[in-house]
Design a protein around this motif. Sequence first.
Motif, PDB file in Angstrom:
ATOM      1  N   ARG A 118    -109.414  62.932 -38.700  1.00  0.00           N
ATOM      2  CA  ARG A 118    -109.082  63.295 -40.076  1.00  0.00           C
ATOM      3  C   ARG A 118    -107.555  63.326 -40.221  1.00  0.00           C
ATOM      4  O   ARG A 118    -106.851  63.769 -39.312  1.00  0.00           O
ATOM      5  CB  ARG A 118    -109.651  64.689 -40.373  1.00  0.00           C
ATOM      6  CG  ARG A 118    -109.464  65.160 -41.795  1.00  0.00           C
ATOM      7  CD  ARG A 118    -109.830  66.634 -41.886  1.00  0.00           C
ATOM      8  NE  ARG A 118    -111.239  66.892 -41.609  1.00  0.00           N
ATOM      9  CZ  ARG A 118    -112.211  66.708 -42.477  1.00  0.00           C
ATOM     10  NH1 ARG A 118    -111.958  66.291 -43.687  1.00  0.00           N
ATOM     11  NH2 ARG A 118    -113.461  66.977 -42.137  1.00  0.00           N
ATOM     12  N   TRP A 119    -107.079  62.836 -41.343  1.00  0.00           N
ATOM     13  CA  TRP A 119    -105.636  62.865 -41.615  1.00  0.00           C
ATOM     14  C   TRP A 119    -105.315  63.995 -42.576  1.00  0.00           C
ATOM     15  O   TRP A 119    -106.194  64.466 -43.312  1.00  0.00           O
ATOM     16  CB  TRP A 119    -105.182  61.524 -42.195  1.00  0.00           C
ATOM     17  CG  TRP A 119    -105.270  60.387 -41.216  1.00  0.00           C
ATOM     18  CD1 TRP A 119    -106.322  59.518 -41.064  1.00  0.00           C
ATOM     19  CD2 TRP A 119    -104.293  60.012 -40.238  1.00  0.00           C
ATOM     20  NE1 TRP A 119    -106.053  58.625 -40.051  1.00  0.00           N
ATOM     21  CE2 TRP A 119    -104.803  58.892 -39.535  1.00  0.00           C
ATOM     22  CE3 TRP A 119    -103.028  60.491 -39.895  1.00  0.00           C
ATOM     23  CZ2 TRP A 119    -104.115  58.263 -38.508  1.00  0.00           C
ATOM     24  CZ3 TRP A 119    -102.331  59.855 -38.875  1.00  0.00           C
ATOM     25  CH2 TRP A 119    -102.874  58.756 -38.191  1.00  0.00           C
ATOM     26  N   LEU A 120    -104.040  64.395 -42.600  1.00  0.00           N
ATOM     27  CA  LEU A 120    -103.625  65.479 -43.497  1.00  0.00           C
ATOM     28  C   LEU A 120    -103.696  65.042 -44.961  1.00  0.00           C
ATOM     29  O   LEU A 120    -103.948  65.865 -45.843  1.00  0.00           O
ATOM     30  CB  LEU A 120    -102.177  65.890 -43.188  1.00  0.00           C
ATOM     31  CG  LEU A 120    -101.950  66.571 -41.846  1.00  0.00           C
ATOM     32  CD1 LEU A 120    -100.470  66.505 -41.459  1.00  0.00           C
ATOM     33  CD2 LEU A 120    -102.420  68.021 -41.916  1.00  0.00           C
ATOM     34  N   GLY A 121    -103.408  63.764 -45.184  1.00  0.00           N
ATOM     35  CA  GLY A 121    -103.462  63.250 -46.556  1.00  0.00           C
ATOM     36  C   GLY A 121    -102.158  63.410 -47.328  1.00  0.00           C
ATOM     37  O   GLY A 121    -102.162  63.334 -48.561  1.00  0.00           O
ATOM     38  N   ILE A 122    -101.074  63.644 -46.630  1.00  0.00           N
ATOM     39  CA  ILE A 122     -99.795  63.730 -47.346  1.00  0.00           C
ATOM     40  C   ILE A 122     -99.088  62.371 -47.264  1.00  0.00           C
ATOM     41  O   ILE A 122     -99.271  61.619 -46.317  1.00  0.00           O
ATOM     42  CB  ILE A 122     -98.870  64.874 -46.823  1.00  0.00           C
ATOM     43  CG1 ILE A 122     -98.653  64.767 -45.298  1.00  0.00           C
ATOM     44  CG2 ILE A 122     -99.433  66.236 -47.195  1.00  0.00           C
ATOM     45  CD1 ILE A 122     -97.730  65.838 -44.730  1.00  0.00           C
ATOM     46  N   GLU A 123     -98.279  62.099 -48.301  1.00  0.00           N
ATOM     47  CA  GLU A 123     -97.656  60.788 -48.442  1.00  0.00           C
ATOM     48  C   GLU A 123     -96.822  60.391 -47.210  1.00  0.00           C
ATOM     49  O   GLU A 123     -96.921  59.273 -46.691  1.00  0.00           O
ATOM     50  CB  GLU A 123     -96.781  60.812 -49.722  1.00  0.00           C
ATOM     51  CG  GLU A 123     -96.030  59.539 -50.011  1.00  0.00           C
ATOM     52  CD  GLU A 123     -96.921  58.289 -50.025  1.00  0.00           C
ATOM     53  OE1 GLU A 123     -98.081  58.391 -50.433  1.00  0.00           O
ATOM     54  OE2 GLU A 123     -96.422  57.229 -49.578  1.00  0.00           O
ATOM     55  N   GLU A 125     -97.090  61.217 -44.207  1.00  0.00           N
ATOM     56  CA  GLU A 125     -97.929  60.919 -43.042  1.00  0.00           C
ATOM     57  C   GLU A 125     -98.278  59.428 -43.030  1.00  0.00           C
ATOM     58  O   GLU A 125     -98.204  58.769 -41.990  1.00  0.00           O
ATOM     59  CB  GLU A 125     -99.202  61.766 -43.135  1.00  0.00           C
ATOM     60  CG  GLU A 125    -100.255  61.490 -42.101  1.00  0.00           C
ATOM     61  CD  GLU A 125    -101.526  62.247 -42.434  1.00  0.00           C
ATOM     62  OE1 GLU A 125    -101.961  63.039 -41.612  1.00  0.00           O
ATOM     63  OE2 GLU A 125    -102.081  62.054 -43.558  1.00  0.00           O
ATOM     64  N   ARG A 126     -98.636  58.904 -44.221  1.00  0.00           N
ATOM     65  CA  ARG A 126     -98.952  57.472 -44.340  1.00  0.00           C
ATOM     66  C   ARG A 126     -97.717  56.634 -44.018  1.00  0.00           C
ATOM     67  O   ARG A 126     -97.773  55.652 -43.304  1.00  0.00           O
ATOM     68  CB  ARG A 126     -99.419  57.171 -45.779  1.00  0.00           C
ATOM     69  CG  ARG A 126    -100.879  56.753 -45.852  1.00  0.00           C
ATOM     70  CD  ARG A 126    -101.275  56.323 -47.237  1.00  0.00           C
ATOM     71  NE  ARG A 126    -100.868  57.248 -48.280  1.00  0.00           N
ATOM     72  CZ  ARG A 126    -101.557  58.318 -48.650  1.00  0.00           C
ATOM     73  NH1 ARG A 126    -102.678  58.606 -48.038  1.00  0.00           N
ATOM     74  NH2 ARG A 126    -101.130  59.100 -49.608  1.00  0.00           N
ATOM     75  N   ARG A 129     -96.939  56.579 -40.210  1.00  0.00           N
ATOM     76  CA  ARG A 129     -98.026  56.304 -39.271  1.00  0.00           C
ATOM     77  C   ARG A 129     -97.607  55.131 -38.372  1.00  0.00           C
ATOM     78  O   ARG A 129     -97.168  54.091 -38.860  1.00  0.00           O
ATOM     79  CB  ARG A 129     -99.294  55.929 -40.052  1.00  0.00           C
ATOM     80  CG  ARG A 129    -100.546  56.282 -39.310  1.00  0.00           C
ATOM     81  CD  ARG A 129    -101.774  55.928 -40.107  1.00  0.00           C
ATOM     82  NE  ARG A 129    -102.081  56.916 -41.144  1.00  0.00           N
ATOM     83  CZ  ARG A 129    -103.144  56.830 -41.945  1.00  0.00           C
ATOM     84  NH1 ARG A 129    -103.976  55.820 -41.841  1.00  0.00           N
ATOM     85  NH2 ARG A 129    -103.370  57.751 -42.848  1.00  0.00           N
ATOM     86  N   THR A 135    -102.623  60.045 -34.016  1.00  0.00           N
ATOM     87  CA  THR A 135    -103.746  60.961 -33.782  1.00  0.00           C
ATOM     88  C   THR A 135    -104.186  60.883 -32.317  1.00  0.00           C
ATOM     89  O   THR A 135    -105.260  61.376 -31.982  1.00  0.00           O
ATOM     90  CB  THR A 135    -104.959  60.636 -34.684  1.00  0.00           C
ATOM     91  OG1 THR A 135    -105.305  59.270 -34.462  1.00  0.00           O
ATOM     92  CG2 THR A 135    -104.669  60.863 -36.152  1.00  0.00           C
ATOM     93  N   GLU A 207     -94.217  68.264 -45.250  1.00  0.00           N
ATOM     94  CA  GLU A 207     -93.696  66.900 -45.300  1.00  0.00           C
ATOM     95  C   GLU A 207     -93.240  66.483 -43.899  1.00  0.00           C
ATOM     96  O   GLU A 207     -92.664  67.291 -43.160  1.00  0.00           O
ATOM     97  CB  GLU A 207     -92.497  66.855 -46.261  1.00  0.00           C
ATOM     98  CG  GLU A 207     -92.040  65.446 -46.532  1.00  0.00           C
ATOM     99  CD  GLU A 207     -90.784  65.391 -47.400  1.00  0.00           C
ATOM    100  OE1 GLU A 207     -90.363  66.450 -47.912  1.00  0.00           O
ATOM    101  OE2 GLU A 207     -90.215  64.290 -47.515  1.00  0.00           O
ATOM    102  N   GLU A 247    -119.433  55.284 -43.991  1.00  0.00           N
ATOM    103  CA  GLU A 247    -119.105  54.581 -45.238  1.00  0.00           C
ATOM    104  C   GLU A 247    -120.184  53.548 -45.613  1.00  0.00           C
ATOM    105  O   GLU A 247    -120.645  53.524 -46.758  1.00  0.00           O
ATOM    106  CB  GLU A 247    -117.732  53.912 -45.059  1.00  0.00           C
ATOM    107  CG  GLU A 247    -117.064  53.427 -46.317  1.00  0.00           C
ATOM    108  CD  GLU A 247    -116.853  54.500 -47.370  1.00  0.00           C
ATOM    109  OE1 GLU A 247    -116.560  55.646 -46.987  1.00  0.00           O
ATOM    110  OE2 GLU A 247    -117.020  54.177 -48.569  1.00  0.00           O
TER     111      GLU A 247
END
Length: 313
Positions: A118-123, A125-126, A129, A135, A207, A247
């Motif tokens: 699972r990712w944190l989902g903050i900008e 982080e993307r 990466r 991870t 951040e 999915e």
Amino acid sequence: MNKEERKCVILGSGPAGYTAAIYASRAGLEPLLFEGNAPGGQITMTEQIDNFPGYPQGISGQGLMDDIKQQALRFNVESRAKLITKVDFSKRPFSLFTEEGDEISAQSVIISTGASARWLGIESERKFRGMGVSTCATCDGFFYRKKDVAVIGGGDTACSEALYLSSLCNKVYLVVRRNVLRATKAVQDMLMAKENIEIIWEHKPLEILGDNSGVTGLKLISSKGEETKEISVLGVFVAIGNIPNTEIFKSQLELDADGYIITKGKSSYTSVEGVFACGDVQDSTYKQAIVAAGSGAKAAIDCERFLTENPVK
Ligand code: NAP
């Protein structure tokens, strides 16, 4: 486009998938196993496993999966390094399609596609990466030898990652959003004994800071949102749990609110007769390699009984 017919197709190549394959093969189902895009599954990212029976000295996740796969190959399991991207479970035999568009017609399917980090989902982080955000400490820890890094999370994965990194890195910050760890006591004890691991309690990442060279730091906010602080790190390892790889099954099978496949009672039966699920893809509770392996055995036994009682005419 090729089309082939199979008695039993297994999706996924972790402990559940390969154990199902061993049992299915020994039961004469001639299983075809698709390894997917992460051969060996998530466990291959674990450096040291000390709780899988049969390995008195422990073993690496990759070593464990190599052994289980070798055992499956001894029983002539056919394993393909390919990904199934579409399924049609509306009628039996079921249809499965590879990325290349090849079709497999399957009398039965065992799903063991596991879960992904699972990712944190903050900008930010993307943005970073692969440039300092990861991870997988086992995969990327090497790049941070003698450097300072942060690990996010307080479960077994985060603590194991922190322990692994502590032997490579100068300092490891473990950022935990509550004032307790979720990890098992044995792991917590090992963590507390490490002098170069510092736990930052009750904080969350706000951040990930960096420049063209990659990550340079991490801005944290206290869990109550009262204050922020920055730490200087070159690597950030996100270890905040998993999401099930379901999915492609969303419109085909009953899933729970978190996306895990629902299995019936103590069995591996899903909402579609002839489709079985095992391992982390249907387990939001235990998520242990040994449990996954056990559930793989159950799925193959269920599948064999089902095929005996419900042959395709
Ligand atoms: P987990 O047990 O679900 O722990 C996730 C951790 O991340 C928790 O500390 C959680 O905090 C935190 N977290 C979740 N979302 C967050 C967010 N958005 N921001 C900051 N922190 C967040 O996941 P896991 O560690 O991956 O373990 C999953 C399962 O695998 C467990 O059953 C574990 O026992 C098993 N496992 C076992 C081993 C082993 O036995 N060797 C190794 C690895 C994993 P809260 O506590 O506040 O929710």
